[in-house]
Design a protein around this motif. Structure first.
Motif, PDB file in Angstrom:
ATOM      1  N   LYS A 114     -13.890  16.385   2.858  1.00 28.48           N
ATOM      2  CA  LYS A 114     -14.781  14.960   2.418  1.00 28.48           C
ATOM      3  C   LYS A 114     -14.038  13.994   2.761  1.00 28.48           C
ATOM      4  CE  LYS A 114     -14.019  14.120  -1.863  1.00 28.48           C
ATOM      5  NZ  LYS A 114     -14.175  13.828  -3.357  1.00 28.48           N
ATOM      6  N   VAL A 115     -14.777  12.749   3.284  1.00 31.22           N
ATOM      7  CA  VAL A 115     -13.842  11.522   3.752  1.00 31.22           C
ATOM      8  C   VAL A 115     -13.685  10.492   2.508  1.00 31.22           C
ATOM      9  CG1 VAL A 115     -13.830   9.537   5.293  1.00 31.22           C
ATOM     10  CG2 VAL A 115     -14.833  11.742   6.077  1.00 31.22           C
ATOM     11  N   THR A 116     -12.613   9.950   2.329  1.00 25.51           N
ATOM     12  CA  THR A 116     -12.332   9.003   1.228  1.00 25.51           C
ATOM     13  C   THR A 116     -12.111   7.571   2.010  1.00 25.51           C
ATOM     14  OG1 THR A 116     -11.458  10.481  -0.017  1.00 25.51           O
ATOM     15  CG2 THR A 116     -10.792   8.376  -0.611  1.00 25.51           C
ATOM     16  N   ASP A 117     -12.762   6.782   1.476  1.00 22.27           N
ATOM     17  CA  ASP A 117     -12.828   5.361   1.915  1.00 22.27           C
ATOM     18  C   ASP A 117     -11.942   4.520   0.764  1.00 22.27           C
ATOM     19  OD1 ASP A 117     -15.030   2.668   2.813  1.00 22.27           O
ATOM     20  OD2 ASP A 117     -12.985   2.561   2.561  1.00 22.27           O
ATOM     21  N   HIS A 118     -10.605   4.290   1.319  1.00 23.52           N
ATOM     22  CA  HIS A 118      -9.592   3.541   0.373  1.00 23.52           C
ATOM     23  C   HIS A 118      -9.924   2.020   0.046  1.00 23.52           C
ATOM     24  CE1 HIS A 118      -7.170   7.503  -0.077  1.00 23.52           C
ATOM     25  NE2 HIS A 118      -7.612   7.533   1.129  1.00 23.52           N
ATOM     26  N   GLY A 119     -10.801   1.638   0.941  1.00 19.54           N
ATOM     27  CA  GLY A 119     -11.263   0.100   0.567  1.00 19.54           C
ATOM     28  C   GLY A 119     -10.516  -0.606   1.829  1.00 19.54           C
ATOM     29  N   VAL A 120     -10.374  -1.718   1.407  1.00 19.00           N
ATOM     30  CA  VAL A 120      -9.643  -2.707   2.325  1.00 19.00           C
ATOM     31  C   VAL A 120      -8.167  -2.759   2.514  1.00 19.00           C
ATOM     32  CG1 VAL A 120      -9.403  -5.400   3.048  1.00 19.00           C
ATOM     33  CG2 VAL A 120     -11.677  -4.442   2.297  1.00 19.00           C
ATOM     34  N   GLY A 121      -7.603  -2.256   3.403  1.00 21.65           N
ATOM     35  CA  GLY A 121      -6.204  -2.176   3.710  1.00 21.65           C
ATOM     36  C   GLY A 121      -5.506  -3.337   4.203  1.00 21.65           C
ATOM     37  N   LEU A 122      -6.342  -4.359   5.056  1.00 17.39           N
ATOM     38  CA  LEU A 122      -5.820  -5.677   5.343  1.00 17.39           C
ATOM     39  C   LEU A 122      -6.871  -6.702   5.826  1.00 17.39           C
ATOM     40  CD1 LEU A 122      -3.090  -7.343   6.215  1.00 17.39           C
ATOM     41  CD2 LEU A 122      -3.472  -6.394   8.593  1.00 17.39           C
ATOM     42  N   PHE A 159      -5.359 -13.727  21.907  1.00 15.80           N
ATOM     43  CA  PHE A 159      -4.953 -12.371  21.343  1.00 15.80           C
ATOM     44  C   PHE A 159      -3.622 -12.167  21.189  1.00 15.80           C
ATOM     45  CE2 PHE A 159      -9.529 -10.823  21.658  1.00 15.80           C
ATOM     46  CZ  PHE A 159      -9.697 -10.312  20.329  1.00 15.80           C
ATOM     47  N   ARG A 160      -2.812 -11.759  20.189  1.00 13.32           N
ATOM     48  CA  ARG A 160      -1.524 -11.431  19.990  1.00 13.32           C
ATOM     49  C   ARG A 160      -1.698 -10.063  19.243  1.00 13.32           C
ATOM     50  NH1 ARG A 160       1.839 -14.727  23.227  1.00 13.32           N
ATOM     51  NH2 ARG A 160       0.757 -16.989  23.009  1.00 13.32           N
ATOM     52  N   ILE A 161      -0.394  -9.142  19.054  1.00 11.49           N
ATOM     53  CA  ILE A 161      -0.599  -8.229  18.166  1.00 11.49           C
ATOM     54  C   ILE A 161       0.483  -8.403  17.172  1.00 11.49           C
ATOM     55  CG2 ILE A 161       0.170  -5.663  18.166  1.00 11.49           C
ATOM     56  CD1 ILE A 161      -0.873  -5.679  21.244  1.00 11.49           C
ATOM     57  N   GLY A 162      -0.142  -7.995  15.975  1.00  7.79           N
ATOM     58  CA  GLY A 162       0.779  -8.264  14.829  1.00  7.79           C
ATOM     59  C   GLY A 162       1.151  -6.840  13.954  1.00  7.79           C
ATOM     60  N   VAL A 163       1.959  -6.904  13.066  1.00  5.19           N
ATOM     61  CA  VAL A 163       2.335  -5.686  12.430  1.00  5.19           C
ATOM     62  C   VAL A 163       2.310  -6.148  10.687  1.00  5.19           C
ATOM     63  CG1 VAL A 163       4.759  -6.162  12.514  1.00  5.19           C
ATOM     64  CG2 VAL A 163       3.997  -3.922  12.004  1.00  5.19           C
ATOM     65  N   ALA A 164       1.969  -5.102   9.999  1.00  6.86           N
ATOM     66  CA  ALA A 164       1.951  -5.119   8.660  1.00  6.86           C
ATOM     67  C   ALA A 164       2.392  -3.893   8.025  1.00  6.86           C
ATOM     68  CB  ALA A 164       0.301  -5.425   7.983  1.00  6.86           C
ATOM     69  N   THR A 165       2.969  -3.908   6.750  1.00  2.03           N
ATOM     70  CA  THR A 165       3.763  -2.912   6.185  1.00  2.03           C
ATOM     71  C   THR A 165       3.217  -2.312   4.819  1.00  2.03           C
ATOM     72  OG1 THR A 165       5.409  -4.252   5.581  1.00  2.03           O
ATOM     73  CG2 THR A 165       5.666  -3.387   7.431  1.00  2.03           C
ATOM     74  N   SER A 166       3.582  -1.211   4.512  1.00  2.47           N
ATOM     75  CA  SER A 166       3.198  -0.551   3.195  1.00  2.47           C
ATOM     76  C   SER A 166       3.892   0.629   2.895  1.00  2.47           C
ATOM     77  CB  SER A 166       1.654  -0.337   3.063  1.00  2.47           C
ATOM     78  OG  SER A 166       1.089   0.352   1.994  1.00  2.47           O
ATOM     79  N   LYS A 167       3.967   0.853   1.410  1.00  3.60           N
ATOM     80  CA  LYS A 167       4.906   2.203   1.235  1.00  3.60           C
ATOM     81  C   LYS A 167       3.908   3.420   1.021  1.00  3.60           C
ATOM     82  CE  LYS A 167       8.927   0.661   1.202  1.00  3.60           C
ATOM     83  NZ  LYS A 167       9.951   0.980   2.272  1.00  3.60           N
ATOM     84  N   THR A 168       2.558   3.123   1.357  1.00  4.31           N
ATOM     85  CA  THR A 168       1.604   4.298   1.291  1.00  4.31           C
ATOM     86  C   THR A 168       0.562   4.212   2.503  1.00  4.31           C
ATOM     87  OG1 THR A 168      -0.153   2.903  -0.004  1.00  4.31           O
ATOM     88  CG2 THR A 168       1.808   4.178  -1.110  1.00  4.31           C
ATOM     89  N   PRO A 169       0.173   5.230   3.080  1.00  2.00           N
ATOM     90  CA  PRO A 169      -0.334   5.425   4.160  1.00  2.00           C
ATOM     91  C   PRO A 169      -1.945   4.742   4.055  1.00  2.00           C
ATOM     92  CG  PRO A 169      -0.509   7.487   3.359  1.00  2.00           C
ATOM     93  CD  PRO A 169       0.707   6.658   2.476  1.00  2.00           C
ATOM     94  N   GLY A 171      -2.251   1.816   2.233  1.00  2.00           N
ATOM     95  CA  GLY A 171      -2.124   0.557   1.909  1.00  2.00           C
ATOM     96  C   GLY A 171      -2.228  -0.040   0.466  1.00  2.00           C
ATOM     97  N   PRO A 172      -2.448  -1.359   0.175  1.00  2.00           N
ATOM     98  CA  PRO A 172      -2.740  -2.343   0.946  1.00  2.00           C
ATOM     99  C   PRO A 172      -1.554  -2.601   1.800  1.00  2.00           C
ATOM    100  CG  PRO A 172      -2.417  -3.100  -1.135  1.00  2.00           C
ATOM    101  CD  PRO A 172      -2.501  -1.784  -1.288  1.00  2.00           C
ATOM    102  N   PHE A 173      -1.565  -3.373   3.247  1.00  2.00           N
ATOM    103  CA  PHE A 173      -0.576  -3.689   4.004  1.00  2.00           C
ATOM    104  C   PHE A 173      -0.204  -5.035   3.702  1.00  2.00           C
ATOM    105  CE2 PHE A 173      -1.741   0.403   5.517  1.00  2.00           C
ATOM    106  CZ  PHE A 173      -0.681   0.835   6.134  1.00  2.00           C
ATOM    107  N   LYS A 174       0.697  -5.374   3.877  1.00  2.00           N
ATOM    108  CA  LYS A 174       1.148  -6.877   3.993  1.00  2.00           C
ATOM    109  C   LYS A 174       1.801  -7.426   5.453  1.00  2.00           C
ATOM    110  CE  LYS A 174       4.476 -10.132   1.968  1.00  2.00           C
ATOM    111  NZ  LYS A 174       3.438 -11.318   1.845  1.00  2.00           N
TER     112      LYS A 174
END
Length: 373
Positions: A114-122, A159-169, A171-174
């Motif tokens: 089963k696939v779980t959609d965790h919602g918006v991560g960023l 176009f540039r490349i950014g990075v966001a972080t989270s303590k869980t895979p 997210g949410p990511f900052k």
């Protein structure tokens, strides 16, 4: 992630879409947060001849998804795809109609699970420097932190490349306040080698703007497309990442992709040259750089003894899928290899895609068997 209204190839849609409705019910998805896009509907505006069953079924059907970057985190498969939406923007070769605004993060316990959609991560509104078009992302884990890498146009439409972080895979990511210094173009793919070093591969032609960086800085007057004459093709870039995974540790360099005679692939060699959607994996000590050929719609690969090349072209991984774009990731799970990819089975529209997965098989010499969707 690019498309061309002149070359779009829509495979039979009606039969496959109707067959899918029952199939999706047998692979349900759950969603931890409310989706922000209306559920996909089949395009039944044109009659189509009977088609053979698709190679695999979409992993999720409550939203449109594309460009799946799959990883094994915390014993599960986590997928970081683009989130396609109907933006109402006319198609063009710059891909303006791919106007995505957020990322949903997906997970599954097993390939057939089963696939779980965790919602918006960023969300694009939470990226301080972003302008528009949140395209194909990737993710990595190091030192207790999860990193989400994303391309988006800045407020100057570059176009540039950014990075966001989270303590869980999930997210949410900052997001960091600024893009990664020295980054440009699209399609970041982060590979973590067995020696602990991490590398980012990136770049994409046409709307991905790679052809506008040949002088060391963004050139708004450069041609929209890559050279069409018999000159060496423009290739993906690779940069070693710093220990904190937020910067490049040294200069970014261009990858070299060679033919069987050891000569650089040419720009006119459109069935083998790099276009976008790079991915790196390692198998039996050899480095496999795979990528999309863009306007010829193939997924192909080249190999090297080192993660930065030079790479020698080897062959086709996947023949064209339904729709214009093709973009993938490759992982190993429980002793088998799998390729995650997308097509347009749900919508029939090349900017409203759905992600899939199928097994990746190898020959005895380590070569990859060609997949026919």
């Amino acid at each position: 992630m690019l498309t061309s209204s002149k070359t779009q190839r829509l495979a039979p849609v009606l039969a496959a879409s109707l067959a899918l409705l029952g199939a999706c019910q047998s692979n349900p998805t759950t969603q931890e947060t409310t989706a922000t896009t209306e559920a996909p509907k089949a395009d039944t505006t044109a009659a189509a001849p009977a088609a053979k069953p698709p190679l695999s079924q979409p992993l999720i059907s409550n939203i449109y998804t594309a460009d799946p970057s799959a990883h094994l985190f915390e014993g599960k498969i986590y997928i970081y795809p683009s989130h396609d939406i109907e933006a109402g923007i006319p198609e063009n070769d710059k891909g303006d109609h791919f106007a995505m605004r957020d990322y949903h993060i997906l997970s599954m316990d097993s390939i057939n699970g089963k696939v779980t959609d965790h919602g918006v991560g960023l969300d694009i509104k939470d990226i301080p420097w972003a302008g528009r078009q949140l395209w194909a992302p990737d993710a990595a884990f190091k030192n207790g932190t999860y990193y989400l890498y994303f391309p988006v146009k800045d407020k100057q439409d570059v176009f540039r490349i950014g990075v966001a972080t989270s303590k869980t895979p999930a997210g949410p990511f900052k997001a960091e306040a600024t893009p990664i210094a020295g980054s440009f173009s699209i399609d970041p793919a982060v590979f973590q080698d067995t020696d602990g070093n991490s590398y980012m591969y990136f770049g994409g032609l046409w709307g991905g703007q790679l052809q506008r960086w040949q002088k060391g800085a963004y050139d708004a007057n450069a041609p929209e497309k890559e050279p069409s004459t018999d000159v060496p093709a423009l290739n993906a870039r690779v940069g070693k990442l710093s220990a904190d995974m937020k910067h490049f540790d040294g200069p970014v360099q261009e990858i070299k992709i060679l033919d069987e005679a050891g000569k650089p692939l040419l720009a006119s060699d459109t069935k083998r040259r790099f276009f976008e959607g790079g991915w790196m994996h390692k198998y039996q000590g050899k480095y496999y750089f795979s990528y999309s050929t863009g306007d010829t719609h193939l997924l192909v690969y080249a190999t090297s003894a080192t993660p930065t090349g030079p790479f020698t072209y080897q062959g086709v991984i996947m023949q064209p899928v339904q729709g214009w774009t093709t973009h993938h990731s490759i992982i190993e799970k429980d002793g088998k290899w799998y390729i995650f990819y997308h097509d347009t089975q749900l919508s029939g529209k090349t900017w409203l895609r759905n992600i899939k997965v199928t097994e990746l098989k190898r020959r005895a010499d380590g070569g990859i068997e060609t997949i026919v969707p």
